[in-house]
Design an enzyme around this catalytic site. Structure first.
Site, PDB file in Angstrom:
ATOM      1  N   GLU A  36       0.976  -1.178   0.137  1.00 20.71           N
ATOM      2  CA  GLU A  36       0.041  -0.263   0.008  1.00 20.71           C
ATOM      3  C   GLU A  36       0.800   1.251   0.054  1.00 20.71           C
ATOM      4  OE1 GLU A  36      -3.952  -1.759   2.436  1.00 20.71           O
ATOM      5  OE2 GLU A  36      -2.284  -0.499   3.594  1.00 20.71           O
ATOM      6  N   CYS A  37       0.547   2.354  -1.025  1.00 20.90           N
ATOM      7  CA  CYS A  37       1.225   3.585  -0.864  1.00 20.90           C
ATOM      8  C   CYS A  37       2.651   3.456  -0.898  1.00 20.90           C
ATOM      9  CB  CYS A  37       0.670   4.205   0.124  1.00 20.90           C
ATOM     10  SG  CYS A  37       0.488   6.154  -0.196  1.00 20.90           S
ATOM     11  N   GLY A  38       3.326   3.643   0.145  1.00 17.78           N
ATOM     12  CA  GLY A  38       4.771   3.543   0.197  1.00 17.78           C
ATOM     13  C   GLY A  38       5.266   2.301  -0.203  1.00 17.78           C
ATOM     14  N   LEU A  73       3.935   0.483  -2.207  1.00 17.60           N
ATOM     15  CA  LEU A  73       3.783   0.420  -3.783  1.00 17.60           C
ATOM     16  C   LEU A  73       5.088   1.193  -4.325  1.00 17.60           C
ATOM     17  CD1 LEU A  73       2.551   0.366  -6.758  1.00 17.60           C
ATOM     18  CD2 LEU A  73       1.140   2.393  -5.926  1.00 17.60           C
ATOM     19  N   SER A  75      -0.962  -0.749  -4.546  1.00 18.62           N
ATOM     20  CA  SER A  75      -1.808   0.171  -4.667  1.00 18.62           C
ATOM     21  C   SER A  75      -1.677   1.480  -3.751  1.00 18.62           C
ATOM     22  CB  SER A  75      -3.360  -0.471  -4.254  1.00 18.62           C
ATOM     23  OG  SER A  75      -4.474   0.655  -4.207  1.00 18.62           O
TER      24      SER A  75
END
Length: 459
Positions: free
Chosen positions: A331-333, A335, A434
């Site tokens: 997730e986020c970081g 990704l 994501s």
């Protein structure tokens, strides 16, 4: 079985962001701890940074309480469960008291949590440069929704004790429980995503002692305790013993200065469904632990991109893990770390793991902020097509893909302010990454499905 549970509690809200809720909550926590009280702290909304501060101060994980992401039953269950063993529970609000998912609804707001948990609420008002206007603001807040159990106000950013006395003489609809003067030199530093991550270099003993002593001097602690003890019992199944499966699946959790944005409730659901969580550091470890799946949360990989890139031995181990088709969720970081490279705000680029064919480019302005709803359009490691869940985005980077292959997308993302959807959820084999920070209380099948995927590829 429904149980009647007595939990002394208080909610700290404000008129908006920047009114000092986090600092006030820390100060009150330290003052109560100095009396020998055991304190649990919670944070309304999807934020990760404030909970890190409260976890550091209390030594106990700060749980998020978010009505839109979690729903009423999960909010009550999480609050009741994490309050056990404490003498008092403090909840820090998010934004202003009535701000949430929509300007025309209390969904996702602090007010919604206040009503669900029947928690006595105090409101911080920025009192700088005002006297009689404080009364007008307090009256408007008190009368906006009579079902929110507001019990008092805090006058923050005062000029002096005389300033507090002047405000106290105004016609206020509820008691003023004290206030704090401006103290810039003892404030906590911020960066592009908000506060710096919690740690002894930020939450120094000198600063914590300062705020503790200020709370003792400027706040009516006895009245605050009286208000918290007046809270009505909660009727909940929260203490019912949950049948946790015997751990038969090991999940590696990336956790260090670069990756530490996780919802504790997601960890809880993994454990309840048979996972043993094993934490490792992409910054320092040169070998993955022996696990069946990997989970990379958010954080600040862009600030540690050079060190992450230099840990080539671990990067190679992660690639081999992916090549064995064992599931990896990010997730986020996370990704950004799994992408081909990260370009920081200064324009420097650093090679990353390279499982997702794209470049994460940091920008000076916010790229996305707010709640989202995701819908899977094909089978992923989180389950079959058609899975729905809710989450939150808060990012300053974009992922620029290396090609136009649309098979990489697995999500449709809808923002709360729009009926339009965008494609997201990057998949390569059993890797799913994501920008969405998903809260699995919105769909408890997701942790079950993720672990089922991990079990399928166990050696």
């Amino acid at each position: 079985m429904i149980q009647e549970i007595k939990i002394p509690r208080i909610l700290i809200s404000g008129t908006g962001s920047g009114t000092g809720k986090t600092t006030f909550t820390i100060a009150l926590t330290k003052a109560l701890q100095s009396r020998g009280l055991k304190v649990s702290v919670f944070k309304c909304g999807p934020d990760y940074l404030d909970p890190g501060y409260h976890s550091f101060v209390t030594g106990k994980t700060c749980q998020n309480l978010d009505g839109w992401l979690m729903g009423k039953d999960s909010v009550i269950s999480s609050f009741v469960g994490a309050s056990q063993g404490s003498d008092i529970s403090i909840i820090e609000g998010v934004m202003g008291l009535f701000d949430g998912h929509s300007p025309n609804s209390e969904a996702g707001s602090t007010a919604e949590i206040a009503k669900w948990l029947q928690v006595p609420t105090v409101v911080l008002i920025d009192a700088s440069g005002m006297a009689g206007t404080f009364s007008a603001i307090a009256s408007g807040i008190k009368n906006h929704d009579s079902e929110v159990p507001i019990q008092g106000f805090i006058a923050n950013f005062l000029g002096s004790k005389s300033h507090l006395s002047i405000i106290e003489t105004a016609s206020i609809p509820l008691p003023i429980l004290g206030g704090f003067p401006k103290s810039y030199e003892h404030s906590f530093p911020e960066r592009h995503l908000g506060l710096h991550s919690a740690g002894p270099d930020i939450l120094t003993e000198e600063k914590l002692s300062f705020w503790k002593d200020l709370a003792k001097e400027w706040l009516d602690i006895e009245k605050i305790l009286e208000i918290s003890n007046s809270a009505a019992p909660i009727f909940s199944e929260g203490l019912t013993e949950i049948q946790t499966k015997t751990a038969d699946c090991k999940i590696g959790i990336a956790f260090d200065e670069a990756f530490h944005f996780y919802y504790e409730d997601n960890f809880k659901k993994l454990r309840e469904n048979g996972a043993e969580l094993i934490f490792f550091s992409p910054l320092r470890d040169t070998k993955l632990p022996e696990v069946d799946g990997l989970y990379f949360g958010g954080g600040y990989p862009e600030l540690f991109a050079d060190s992450l890139a230099k840990n080539k031995i671990l990067i190679e181990d992660i690639k081999n893990f992916a090549n064995s088709e064992k599931p990896i969720y990010a997730e986020c970081g996370g990704l950004m770390y799994l992408s081909s490279e990260i370009q920081n705000i200064e324009g420097q680029s650093f090679p990353m793991v390279g499982l997702i064919p794209g470049k994460a480019i940091m920008g000076p302005k916010l790229k996305s902020l707010g709640y989202v709803e995701a819908y899977t359009e094909k089978r992923t490691i989180l389950g079959e097509a058609g899975i729905r869940f809710r989450g939150h985005q808060f990012r300053y980077s974009d992922l620029i893909l290396e090609n136009d292959d649309e098979s990489i997308f697995s999500y449709h993302i809808r923002k709360r302010k729009s009926d339009q959807t965008t494609r997201e959820g990057y998949t390569v084999s059993n890797v799913l990454a994501s920008y969405v920070h998903a809260h699995w209380a919105s769909n408890p099948e997701i942790p079950k499905n993720f672990l089922a995927s991990c079990r399928r590829f166990k050696v």
